[in-house]
Design a protein around this motif. Sequence first.
Motif, PDB file in Angstrom:
ATOM      1  N   VAL A  66      76.825 138.895  93.321  1.00 26.94           N
ATOM      2  CA  VAL A  66      77.133 138.816  93.893  1.00 26.94           C
ATOM      3  C   VAL A  66      78.029 136.842  93.408  1.00 26.94           C
ATOM      4  N   LEU A  67      77.083 136.444  93.100  1.00 34.16           N
ATOM      5  CA  LEU A  67      77.268 134.485  92.643  1.00 34.16           C
ATOM      6  C   LEU A  67      78.463 134.679  92.193  1.00 34.16           C
ATOM      7  N   TRP A  68      78.692 134.794  90.961  1.00 37.34           N
ATOM      8  CA  TRP A  68      79.741 135.189  90.112  1.00 37.34           C
ATOM      9  C   TRP A  68      81.004 135.428  90.733  1.00 37.34           C
ATOM     10  N   GLN A  69      80.963 136.410  91.587  1.00 42.13           N
ATOM     11  CA  GLN A  69      82.224 136.429  92.460  1.00 42.13           C
ATOM     12  C   GLN A  69      82.763 135.947  93.511  1.00 42.13           C
ATOM     13  N   GLY A  70      81.518 134.937  94.031  1.00 40.58           N
ATOM     14  CA  GLY A  70      81.975 133.905  94.854  1.00 40.58           C
ATOM     15  C   GLY A  70      82.404 132.881  93.795  1.00 40.58           C
ATOM     16  N   ARG A  71      82.482 132.679  92.966  1.00 40.85           N
ATOM     17  CA  ARG A  71      82.430 131.737  91.572  1.00 40.85           C
ATOM     18  C   ARG A  71      84.475 132.386  91.488  1.00 40.85           C
ATOM     19  N   VAL A  72      85.069 133.139  91.133  1.00 37.74           N
ATOM     20  CA  VAL A  72      85.769 134.003  90.653  1.00 37.74           C
ATOM     21  C   VAL A  72      86.662 133.469  92.083  1.00 37.74           C
ATOM     22  N   TYR A  73      85.897 134.003  93.205  1.00 35.51           N
ATOM     23  CA  TYR A  73      87.405 133.796  94.685  1.00 35.51           C
ATOM     24  C   TYR A  73      87.743 132.353  94.888  1.00 35.51           C
TER      25      TYR A  73
END
Length: 845
Positions: free
Chosen positions: A124-131
Amino acid sequence: MLAGCAGPLKQNWQNFTAYYNTFYNARQFYAAGLEKNTAQIPDINPLVPIRVHVSPTRAGLEDFSNAIERGASILRNHENSKYVTQALALIGKSYYYRSEFFAALEKFQELQAIGNSEEIQQAVLWQGRVYMEMDAISEGIRFLETEIEQTDEWVPHILAEAEIILAQLYVEQQNPDMALNYLSNSISDTEDGNIAARAYFLQGQLFEEIEKYEQALYSYSRIQELKTSYNLEFNALRKEAEVLRKLGNYSRAQALYSQMARDDKYIDYRNDLNYEIARTYQDRGDAGHSLTRYTQILSGRFQQISNIVRAKTYFGIAEIYRDHFDDFSMAAAYFDSAANVQADPSLLPENFNARELAVSFGEYASVKEEISGLENLLHLGSLSSEELDSVLVEMEKERALERSEERRRNQNIEDQLVLVNEPSDSMIDASENTGDGFLSIRNPQRVNDASLRFQAVWGDRPLADNWRRRSELSGSRHSEPVVLTDGNSEEILAIPGEDEWQAEVNLNEIPYNEDEKNDMTARVEELNYRLANIFFLSLGMPDSAKVYYRQVADSSSQSNLVTRSLYSLAEIELSEGNRNEALKWSEVLMENYPASHYTQRIAERLELPHSVQIDEAVSVEERYLQILSSGDPADNAAELQQLAGEEEHSESRKAYILFEAAKEYMKAARQAEGDSNLQHADGSNFEGAYWDSTRSVLGQIETQYASSGVMPRVRLIQETLQQHDINPDEQEEEISAQTDREEALTAVPQCEEMEPPVEISGGMSIFLENLTFPDWTRDIAMRGEIIYSFAIFPDGSVESYELVSRMDRTGIPQSFERAIENHLNFEPTRRDTLVKCSVTFPVNL
């Protein structure tokens, strides 16, 4: 027993082979790529919100590709090992650092589907970074907030980092309050010291943005407790001092800057810190110390000054000359120097508008110099012949003494060798030493040095503008040498015809009769009004503008300048919230100029009753629209002629109304021909009562208003009416072509026909004085017009222009275009957008 041991042993063996054959190498490649990628973190720009999670760079791409290849091998060949989810995470991160964000997002979504609790949270954290890297701000906020709310038990440091990402997304949405809310909840739980330090820095920047300086100071101070990068540590300390300065604690700010400047750890930033010290002196009002410090920065020899510091230093010096010394000419020179430094705009302060200020203050200096010259000429023109002779002799004596002293001072220097190809330190100092003025203009020694270097290259060419015309400007009644004695001996010090004082005062321009004096006085009044506009609209100095508006209102003999000045005074007071003062100026307008449209305008702004018919342009427009609404062109034309005959209209408006009357007669003529199917035996066209009326009205315009802006359109129609020998089909084509030409010319209205009129600053006559026609025009006589359409900014400056007239490019249009680019400005339009209109310039040769 063998059956019972087969399962665990087989799993352990798969894990063993997966790790040592593949996953170990994948981790090694990823670590190598990550080290290269994060080693290239850019320096912090403290003027924009910092990114806590730095965007990936282009380093380590091959290592990340190898990591992805080894990780994919885990998924293909060791799908039953415990390293599958770790391989998914490693592949996703590798794609992220390669900036392949869609592929990264896919892998993190897979990890979220099959991972354990902590791995899901990391996904979840890394998806936030990608967004965030994809600029999918709203989607990133929605996703993270949903996942945070739905997950019951978060690992504290993972939740903290996810909320820091949320804060950055809200920063991108320009929502500092929500960003601060997430930062305040998360920083203390962050395990990574570098992320925590950058988060504190962002928090401090956001507190500054909402002007909570005490909280910002606390945030910046916390960074020193954490182990972080050298660049972040320096910028945090500098931000602390900057916030102290904003809080008015100049002593602590200066002490902190000085402490950093003495620390060898920050030696690379010494010029930056010296600038901040000078800026602190400036902000506390100590102009002398600040100017000294700025001068030391520019003249430093031990460290190369960066373009950013150089630009900011020039800008600071310009502000000092503007705010403390009221020397706007020097301010213009330094603003211009600041604007010409090749510096990255993103690293300059938000209020760094050096180019705009250089133009504005340069315009001030030019207008002020012109006013001073005209006032000097007016003074000389008011003197009697004897007094004028006496003044001119004194001027000659003063200049002769200056030249004599100059020769004595330079007697030993003239014999020295001058190396013109290798500028010395004194030359560099001359361009940077502010104590002697810009380019050391107040230091005679350095001026002499520069003069000698100039002569080494150019010989006896005068060091003055327009030097080729020097002989033309040197005509004088006093052509005899000026002889001065010291009581013992006689010495010829100078010949006036060869002195430079004559370029300062052109005797031919001195006004001797009343008409010349009145014309020159009117020019001074116009320039004073222009100066007031510069202060008000360009420099943002309403108090100074009021001084000049009052001067024009009190002394000008030109009612149009007086009404504009009174209106502007009321506008300034109203913009400053002084309604009572604005009412006083409006009362002066109503009492003395009830029929001015400026009176109507201020009455509307202040919601005051005003029953007098005040706006000629509005009344004309209303009556004009009423006339055209009748629908009968012949009746319209007759009424328009009657409207044009009223005395209160200006000549330009009368010409315009008559031209509209002629167009209505043309419509009536075409209708009559269509209704009667009129055919003439001789095949001629444009015959009949209405065509004759058209010719009559056009002839009236040509006779009475030959200088009007509608004349080019009048001539186009007259040319068409003179073509009698064309057949009906050709007639229709010609009328259609004529209509197209007419519409092309009328698409952009005349400036004088707009409401309120858009007028040339200083008037048409002053603009025309700047024209220099080509040599071939000297021996001919020519009269005509040339039309240009303009797009004009609200402040009166020209955005663009285009030649409308059909005039060959013989040099005359080029002459106008040079003057337009260098000298033409309009009065402020009082509108919020570009104004498009055309101007007809007379050509009189």
